[in-house]
Design a protein around this motif. Structure first.
Motif, mmCIF file in Angstrom:
data_model
loop_
_atom_site.group_PDB
_atom_site.id
_atom_site.type_symbol
_atom_site.label_atom_id
_atom_site.label_comp_id
_atom_site.label_asym_id
_atom_site.label_seq_id
_atom_site.Cartn_x
_atom_site.Cartn_y
_atom_site.Cartn_z
ATOM 1 N N UNK A 109 0.821 -1.216 0.000
ATOM 2 C CA UNK A 109 0.000 0.000 0.000
ATOM 3 C C UNK A 109 0.850 1.260 0.000
ATOM 4 N N UNK A 110 1.992 1.213 0.682
ATOM 5 C CA UNK A 110 2.848 2.395 0.766
ATOM 6 C C UNK A 110 3.473 2.750 -0.581
ATOM 7 N N UNK A 111 3.487 1.785 -1.519
ATOM 8 C CA UNK A 111 4.130 2.015 -2.815
ATOM 9 C C UNK A 111 3.130 2.108 -3.971
ATOM 10 N N UNK A 112 1.840 2.003 -3.665
ATOM 11 C CA UNK A 112 0.840 2.072 -4.724
ATOM 12 C C UNK A 112 0.561 3.513 -5.133
ATOM 13 N N UNK A 113 0.172 3.666 -6.388
ATOM 14 C CA UNK A 113 -0.151 4.986 -6.925
ATOM 15 C C UNK A 113 -1.536 4.966 -7.551
ATOM 16 N N UNK A 114 -2.242 6.092 -7.437
ATOM 17 C CA UNK A 114 -3.568 6.209 -8.038
ATOM 18 C C UNK A 114 -3.442 6.115 -9.555
ATOM 19 N N UNK A 115 -4.191 5.167 -10.154
ATOM 20 C CA UNK A 115 -4.077 4.932 -11.590
ATOM 21 C C UNK A 115 -5.330 5.308 -12.365
ATOM 22 N N UNK A 116 -6.494 5.264 -11.708
ATOM 23 C CA UNK A 116 -7.744 5.586 -12.410
ATOM 24 C C UNK A 116 -8.838 5.881 -11.393
ATOM 25 N N UNK A 117 -9.887 6.534 -11.867
ATOM 26 C CA UNK A 117 -11.010 6.879 -11.006
ATOM 27 C C UNK A 117 -12.298 6.788 -11.804
ATOM 28 N N UNK A 118 -13.299 6.117 -11.243
ATOM 29 C CA UNK A 118 -14.599 5.949 -11.890
ATOM 30 C C UNK A 118 -15.662 6.472 -10.931
ATOM 31 N N UNK A 119 -16.685 7.173 -11.477
ATOM 32 C CA UNK A 119 -17.681 7.803 -10.613
ATOM 33 C C UNK A 119 -19.099 7.345 -10.947
ATOM 34 N N UNK A 120 -19.954 7.418 -9.918
ATOM 35 C CA UNK A 120 -21.390 7.230 -10.080
ATOM 36 C C UNK A 120 -21.803 5.907 -10.692
ATOM 37 N N UNK A 121 -22.807 5.933 -11.596
ATOM 38 C CA UNK A 121 -23.355 4.712 -12.186
ATOM 39 C C UNK A 121 -22.334 3.880 -12.946
ATOM 40 N N UNK A 122 -21.256 4.504 -13.406
ATOM 41 C CA UNK A 122 -20.231 3.765 -14.152
ATOM 42 C C UNK A 122 -19.554 2.715 -13.274
ATOM 43 N N UNK A 123 -19.548 2.925 -11.947
ATOM 44 C CA UNK A 123 -18.954 1.938 -11.042
ATOM 45 C C UNK A 123 -19.720 0.634 -11.141
ATOM 46 N N UNK A 124 -21.029 0.728 -11.020
ATOM 47 C CA UNK A 124 -21.874 -0.474 -11.059
ATOM 48 C C UNK A 124 -21.798 -1.144 -12.424
ATOM 49 N N UNK A 125 -21.781 -0.334 -13.493
ATOM 50 C CA UNK A 125 -21.693 -0.898 -14.835
ATOM 51 C C UNK A 125 -20.402 -1.681 -15.006
ATOM 52 N N UNK A 126 -19.304 -1.141 -14.494
ATOM 53 C CA UNK A 126 -18.015 -1.834 -14.605
ATOM 54 C C UNK A 126 -18.031 -3.145 -13.822
ATOM 55 N N UNK A 127 -18.504 -3.112 -12.575
ATOM 56 C CA UNK A 127 -18.505 -4.317 -11.744
ATOM 57 C C UNK A 127 -19.431 -5.387 -12.311
ATOM 58 N N UNK A 128 -20.566 -4.982 -12.884
ATOM 59 C CA UNK A 128 -21.492 -5.948 -13.471
ATOM 60 C C UNK A 128 -20.956 -6.573 -14.746
ATOM 61 N N UNK A 129 -19.987 -5.930 -15.376
ATOM 62 C CA UNK A 129 -19.430 -6.441 -16.628
ATOM 63 C C UNK A 129 -18.331 -7.475 -16.405
ATOM 64 N N UNK A 130 -17.930 -7.662 -15.154
ATOM 65 C CA UNK A 130 -16.816 -8.564 -14.876
ATOM 66 C C UNK A 130 -17.224 -10.022 -15.043
ATOM 67 N N UNK A 131 -16.278 -10.896 -15.365
ATOM 68 C CA UNK A 131 -16.601 -12.320 -15.566
ATOM 69 C C UNK A 131 -17.089 -12.970 -14.285
ATOM 70 N N UNK A 132 -18.070 -13.867 -14.426
ATOM 71 C CA UNK A 132 -18.603 -14.574 -13.265
ATOM 72 C C UNK A 132 -17.662 -15.680 -12.811
ATOM 73 N N UNK A 133 -16.914 -16.228 -13.737
ATOM 74 C CA UNK A 133 -15.939 -17.251 -13.386
ATOM 75 C C UNK A 133 -14.737 -16.582 -12.744
ATOM 76 N N UNK A 134 -14.395 -17.000 -11.543
ATOM 77 C CA UNK A 134 -13.304 -16.376 -10.802
ATOM 78 C C UNK A 134 -12.082 -17.268 -10.838
ATOM 79 N N UNK A 135 -10.991 -16.747 -11.376
ATOM 80 C CA UNK A 135 -9.720 -17.453 -11.381
ATOM 81 C C UNK A 135 -8.638 -16.508 -10.884
ATOM 82 N N UNK A 136 -8.004 -16.883 -9.787
ATOM 83 C CA UNK A 136 -6.968 -16.022 -9.216
ATOM 84 C C UNK A 136 -5.726 -15.987 -10.088
#
Length: 239
Positions: free
Chosen positions: A150-177
């Motif tokens: 965390x001490x070495x991470x940098x802000x790379x992007x920012x998403x606001x409002x309804x676009x947050x939900x749209x992005x999360x809903x678009x993610x694949x349902x199959x989870x592979x680490x």
């Protein structure tokens, strides 16, 4: 006698806070990677860590595979109460606590007390106490690693409002680490790609973020942080 609690107060937005707490507990009860030959040895460790101090309450957990770290910070605007001192405890959110959190309504009176030996939640319908449990040993190293990254991470992007939900809903349902892809910030939005490009963010196991879906409706901003030398990323929802 000194108070047995280092925080005593009430929640200003019980339903929202309950959903967030259940999200922390869900991460603690999830496993995204199962090492070959060790599936039979998996032990459930759904034990959020609660810390009071610096004018906030912090709830933290790791997934059972220790591949995901989750943190909820309740700032003073989230509660009416008093931080009586600094302290940390480790409790298991058992079924009674999960049921109580799931039944909270936004405008009801809910009291929360956090002490070194227990967490106490009381509403009109429920009165639940979770006792302190032993912290999983592998979490100790995990907390140290999280601080280093965390001490070495940098802000790379920012998403606001309804676009947050749209992005999360678009993610694949199959989870592979093990799977990796790239996030490409574009204007106020963000898209996924299988190939790197200038300014793209390398992410591992993106499907795991679907756990944030139920919280996205009320989130105002989602910030994405990247780590320069690996596909380690952090996603922050702000309410």
């Amino acid at each position: 006698l000194p108070s047995p609690y280092f925080f005593k107060g009430s929640l200003k937005s019980p339903a929202r806070t309950a959903a967030q707490l259940l999200g922390v507990a869900k991460v603690a009860g999830s496993r995204f990677y199962k090492p070959p030959g060790m599936i039979a040895l998996i032990k459930r460790e759904a034990d959020p860590v609660v810390t009071a101090g610096a004018n906030k309450l912090r709830f933290e957990s790791f997934s059972q595979c220790c591949g995901v770290y989750c943190r909820l910070d309740l700032l003073p605007s989230a509660f009416d109460g008093e931080i009586l001192g600094h302290g940390t405890t480790n409790v298991d959110f058992n079924r009674p606590m999960q049921i109580a959190l799931g039944r909270l309504q936004q405008n009801e009176s809910v009291n929360l007390c956090v002490g070194s030996e227990q967490v106490h939640l009381k509403s009109a319908k429920d009165d639940v106490i979770e006792r302190k449990v032993e912290l999983p040993k592998r979490w100790y190293m995990g907390f140290v690693e999280v601080q280093v990254y965390a001490s070495q991470m940098k802000l790379a992007a920012e998403v606001k409002g309804p676009l947050i939900r749209r992005f999360l809903n678009s993610l694949p349902k199959q989870v592979s680490a093990k799977s990796e892809c790239y996030l490409v910030p574009k204007s106020a939005n963000i898209r996924t790609s299988q190939r790197p490009s200038p300014g793209s963010i390398k992410v591992g196991g993106l499907g795991r973020l679907r756990m944030l879906g139920p919280l996205a409706r009320e989130a105002k901003v989602m910030r994405i942080y990247s780590f320069e030398f690996d596909s380690i990323t952090a996603f922050e929802l702000i309410f």
